[in-house]
Design a protein around this motif. Structure first.
Motif, PDB file in Angstrom:
ATOM      1  N   LEU A   1      23.200  20.110   1.236  1.00  0.00           N
ATOM      2  CA  LEU A   1      23.843  18.656  -0.125  1.00  0.00           C
ATOM      3  C   LEU A   1      22.966  17.971   0.763  1.00  0.00           C
ATOM      4  N   ALA A   2      23.567  18.080   2.244  1.00  0.00           N
ATOM      5  CA  ALA A   2      22.593  16.983   2.912  1.00  0.00           C
ATOM      6  C   ALA A   2      21.070  16.940   3.135  1.00  0.00           C
ATOM      7  N   ASP A   3      20.199  18.056   2.830  1.00  0.00           N
ATOM      8  CA  ASP A   3      18.945  18.172   2.517  1.00  0.00           C
ATOM      9  C   ASP A   3      18.802  17.414   0.560  1.00  0.00           C
TER      10      ASP A   3
ATOM     11  N   LEU B   1      19.938  22.035 -23.293  1.00  0.00           N
ATOM     12  CA  LEU B   1      20.421  22.869 -23.448  1.00  0.00           C
ATOM     13  C   LEU B   1      21.439  23.813 -22.229  1.00  0.00           C
ATOM     14  N   PRO B   2      22.413  24.648 -22.468  1.00  0.00           N
ATOM     15  CA  PRO B   2      23.218  24.680 -21.673  1.00  0.00           C
ATOM     16  C   PRO B   2      22.052  26.057 -20.445  1.00  0.00           C
ATOM     17  N   LYS B   3      21.552  26.769 -20.731  1.00  0.00           N
ATOM     18  CA  LYS B   3      20.448  26.935 -20.281  1.00  0.00           C
ATOM     19  C   LYS B   3      19.165  26.354 -19.053  1.00  0.00           C
ATOM     20  N   ASP B   4      18.758  24.868 -19.622  1.00  0.00           N
ATOM     21  CA  ASP B   4      18.245  24.254 -19.029  1.00  0.00           C
ATOM     22  C   ASP B   4      19.209  23.328 -18.277  1.00  0.00           C
ATOM     23  N   ARG B   5      20.586  22.593 -18.657  1.00  0.00           N
ATOM     24  CA  ARG B   5      20.861  22.438 -17.566  1.00  0.00           C
ATOM     25  C   ARG B   5      21.458  23.923 -16.252  1.00  0.00           C
ATOM     26  N   ASP B   6      21.274  25.275 -16.379  1.00  0.00           N
ATOM     27  CA  ASP B   6      22.088  26.327 -15.453  1.00  0.00           C
ATOM     28  C   ASP B   6      20.404  26.126 -15.130  1.00  0.00           C
ATOM     29  N   ALA B   7      19.297  26.398 -15.298  1.00  0.00           N
ATOM     30  CA  ALA B   7      17.984  25.768 -14.349  1.00  0.00           C
ATOM     31  C   ALA B   7      18.019  24.676 -13.401  1.00  0.00           C
ATOM     32  N   VAL B   8      17.655  23.807 -14.385  1.00  0.00           N
ATOM     33  CA  VAL B   8      18.347  22.470 -13.496  1.00  0.00           C
ATOM     34  C   VAL B   8      19.118  22.520 -12.060  1.00  0.00           C
ATOM     35  N   ARG B   9      20.392  22.938 -12.533  1.00  0.00           N
ATOM     36  CA  ARG B   9      21.263  23.190 -11.151  1.00  0.00           C
ATOM     37  C   ARG B   9      20.632  24.758 -10.348  1.00  0.00           C
ATOM     38  N   ALA B  10      20.092  25.174 -11.069  1.00  0.00           N
ATOM     39  CA  ALA B  10      19.452  26.369  -9.995  1.00  0.00           C
ATOM     40  C   ALA B  10      18.534  25.940  -9.200  1.00  0.00           C
ATOM     41  N   ALA B  11      17.475  25.046  -9.929  1.00  0.00           N
ATOM     42  CA  ALA B  11      16.757  24.573  -8.441  1.00  0.00           C
ATOM     43  C   ALA B  11      17.248  23.748  -7.228  1.00  0.00           C
ATOM     44  N   ALA B  12      18.719  22.703  -7.969  1.00  0.00           N
ATOM     45  CA  ALA B  12      18.990  21.814  -7.135  1.00  0.00           C
ATOM     46  C   ALA B  12      19.854  22.800  -5.997  1.00  0.00           C
ATOM     47  N   PHE B  13      20.699  23.655  -6.039  1.00  0.00           N
ATOM     48  CA  PHE B  13      21.281  24.327  -5.407  1.00  0.00           C
ATOM     49  C   PHE B  13      20.352  25.595  -4.671  1.00  0.00           C
TER      50      PHE B  13
ATOM     51  N   GLY C   1      18.113  25.266  -2.278  1.00  0.00           N
ATOM     52  CA  GLY C   1      17.389  24.736  -1.078  1.00  0.00           C
ATOM     53  C   GLY C   1      15.688  24.581  -0.906  1.00  0.00           C
ATOM     54  N   ASN C   2      14.936  24.464  -2.260  1.00  0.00           N
ATOM     55  CA  ASN C   2      13.788  24.098  -2.113  1.00  0.00           C
ATOM     56  C   ASN C   2      13.466  22.920  -1.995  1.00  0.00           C
ATOM     57  N   LYS C   3      12.302  22.188  -1.357  1.00  0.00           N
ATOM     58  CA  LYS C   3      12.342  21.356  -0.858  1.00  0.00           C
ATOM     59  C   LYS C   3      11.103  20.401  -2.172  1.00  0.00           C
ATOM     60  N   LYS C   4      10.593  21.218  -2.763  1.00  0.00           N
ATOM     61  CA  LYS C   4      10.052  20.819  -3.841  1.00  0.00           C
ATOM     62  C   LYS C   4      11.504  19.323  -5.493  1.00  0.00           C
ATOM     63  N   PHE C   5      12.983  20.059  -5.088  1.00  0.00           N
ATOM     64  CA  PHE C   5      13.768  19.645  -5.827  1.00  0.00           C
ATOM     65  C   PHE C   5      14.474  18.713  -5.119  1.00  0.00           C
ATOM     66  N   PHE C   6      14.442  16.927  -5.096  1.00  0.00           N
ATOM     67  CA  PHE C   6      15.585  16.184  -5.089  1.00  0.00           C
ATOM     68  C   PHE C   6      15.592  15.435  -5.175  1.00  0.00           C
ATOM     69  N   PHE C   7      16.967  14.793  -4.792  1.00  0.00           N
ATOM     70  CA  PHE C   7      18.087  13.982  -5.297  1.00  0.00           C
ATOM     71  C   PHE C   7      16.796  12.202  -6.233  1.00  0.00           C
ATOM     72  N   GLY C   8      16.925  11.838  -7.056  1.00  0.00           N
ATOM     73  CA  GLY C   8      16.849  10.710  -7.795  1.00  0.00           C
ATOM     74  C   GLY C   8      17.639  10.667  -8.908  1.00  0.00           C
ATOM     75  N   SER C   9      18.796   9.744  -9.095  1.00  0.00           N
ATOM     76  CA  SER C   9      19.662   9.252 -10.380  1.00  0.00           C
ATOM     77  C   SER C   9      19.409   8.649 -11.559  1.00  0.00           C
ATOM     78  N   ASP C  10      18.002   8.179 -11.317  1.00  0.00           N
ATOM     79  CA  ASP C  10      18.034   7.452 -12.366  1.00  0.00           C
ATOM     80  C   ASP C  10      19.072   7.089 -13.199  1.00  0.00           C
ATOM     81  N   SER C  11      19.878   6.533 -12.347  1.00  0.00           N
ATOM     82  CA  SER C  11      20.742   5.077 -12.794  1.00  0.00           C
ATOM     83  C   SER C  11      19.700   4.326 -13.853  1.00  0.00           C
ATOM     84  N   ALA C  12      20.680   4.106 -14.331  1.00  0.00           N
ATOM     85  CA  ALA C  12      20.249   3.147 -15.987  1.00  0.00           C
ATOM     86  C   ALA C  12      21.152   2.847 -16.624  1.00  0.00           C
TER      87      ALA C  12
END
Ligand code: DOR
Ligand code: ZN
Length: 331
Positions: free
Chosen positions: A282-284, A218-230, A232-243
């Protein structure tokens, strides 16, 4: 207006490179986008022995000699300490757990995670990472991730030193859960979960190219994921899951799950971070935090991105990429 951006080489801590002929193309193309990738083991047969880890690494490097490659193996049974040490020696840094039947090639998944606690105890001992596909089988599709979190909480209590990654977080509850647990519990975030919701899969028309597991929600879920990515919390980092899946496998009455994002992931990330005025973080997100979590050196080489529009091809190497046919701002 910003016209140029320098980033450390991106690290993708979750990618599917497939096998055989397909692997050659997908590994090459990953090598053009990333400094380092961590390759997932859900090939057929699965990567689940030290020999197969070694062979898979060699195959990837043959196609992309400059790519740094971290390997995973499938946690589809219990392993001995000797086997795990050999996996580590051959380049594996994480064991990947797929619950039974929740995604592509997971029919050999373990139904009850407690059955492999003996091996998980050894992962903790050897400082191997436990990488989780966090979806509970047999429940309503939008609840699968939320209902899996009890296992993550129990793992964190039972194995307090174990480093665990909840892969591709996709709902509010998962983001909150990861935040609430100790430092050694982290999560990867994909580009597609930052930008898609269910509407992009089944809204105005059926778009199989956006269908993946876990489902964008849902939009609220996407927004929570966005907030985590933006955040600066080091627990959240990039993994594309490109599949990537061949077009025929996506356009089917039983279509395969997976978004092919590798060729567009970094340009889209730049666009999204720029939109939120968070380019300084973004670099982090795309490189440093993941390296720190996996205890490997941060990238010292840089990549330069320029603000120059380009059109995403309709297909790349036989698969439809994320945002196919659309114009992206950064090259
Ligand atoms: O959408 C997905 N595709 N999710 C996964 O977990 C696996 C992946 C694949 O291998 O196609
Ligand atoms: Zn995956």
């Amino acid at each position: 207006m910003l016209q140029e951006l320098e980033l450390p080489l991106p690290n993708d801590f979750h990618i599917h490179l497939r096998q055989g002929e397909a692997l050659v193309n997908y590994a090459k193309s990953a090598g053009e986008q990333f400094g380092l990738v961590m390759a997932m083991p859900n090939t057929e047969p699965a990567i689940d022995s030290p020999e197969l880890v070694k062979k898979y690494k060699e195959e990837i490097l043959a196609a992309a000699p400059n790519l740094q490659v971290l390997l995973t193996f499938k946690l589809n049974k219990n392993y001995t300490e000797q086997e795990l040490l050999a996996m580590q020696k051959n380049g594996a840094v994480a064991a990947k757990y797929y619950p039974f039947g929740v995604t592509t090639n997971s029919q050999d998944g373990v139904s009850k995670i407690e059955d492999i606690y003996p091996t998980i105890a050894l992962l903790e001992k050897l400082d191997l990472v436990l990488s989780l596909h966090g979806e509970e089988p047999g429940v309503f599709c939008l609840d699968k991730e939320k209902d899996f979190l009890k296992h993550l909480e129990k793992l964190s209590k039972t194995f307090p030193k174990l480093r665990i990654v909840l892969e591709h977080v996709s709902c509010v509850e998962a983001v909150e859960c990861v935040k609430s647990l100790p430092e050694n519990i982290a999560a990867t975030i994909t580009v597609h979960h930052l930008i898609l919701t269910l509407d992009d899969i089944i809204g105005d028309s059926l778009r199989p190219q956006n269908f993946c597991k876990p489902l964008p929600k849902l939009p609220k879920d996407r927004d929570a994921v966005r907030a985590a990515a933006f955040s600066g919390n080091k627990k959240f980092f990039f993994g594309s899951d490109s599949a990537p899946h061949a077009l025929e496998k996506k356009q089917s009455l039983s279509g395969a799950a997976g978004v092919y994002s590798a060729p567009v992931a970094v340009p889209i990330l730049i666009e999204e971070f720029e939109k939120e005025n968070k380019l300084n973080l973004l670099a982090d997100f795309v490189s440093n935090f993941g390296a720190d979590f996996y205890k490997i050196p941060r990238q010292t080489k840089k990549a330069t991105y320029v603000k120059k529009e380009w059109q995403v091809p309709k297909t790349i190497d036989g698969a439809v990429p994320l945002r196919a046919g659309e114009t992206l701002k950064w090259s």
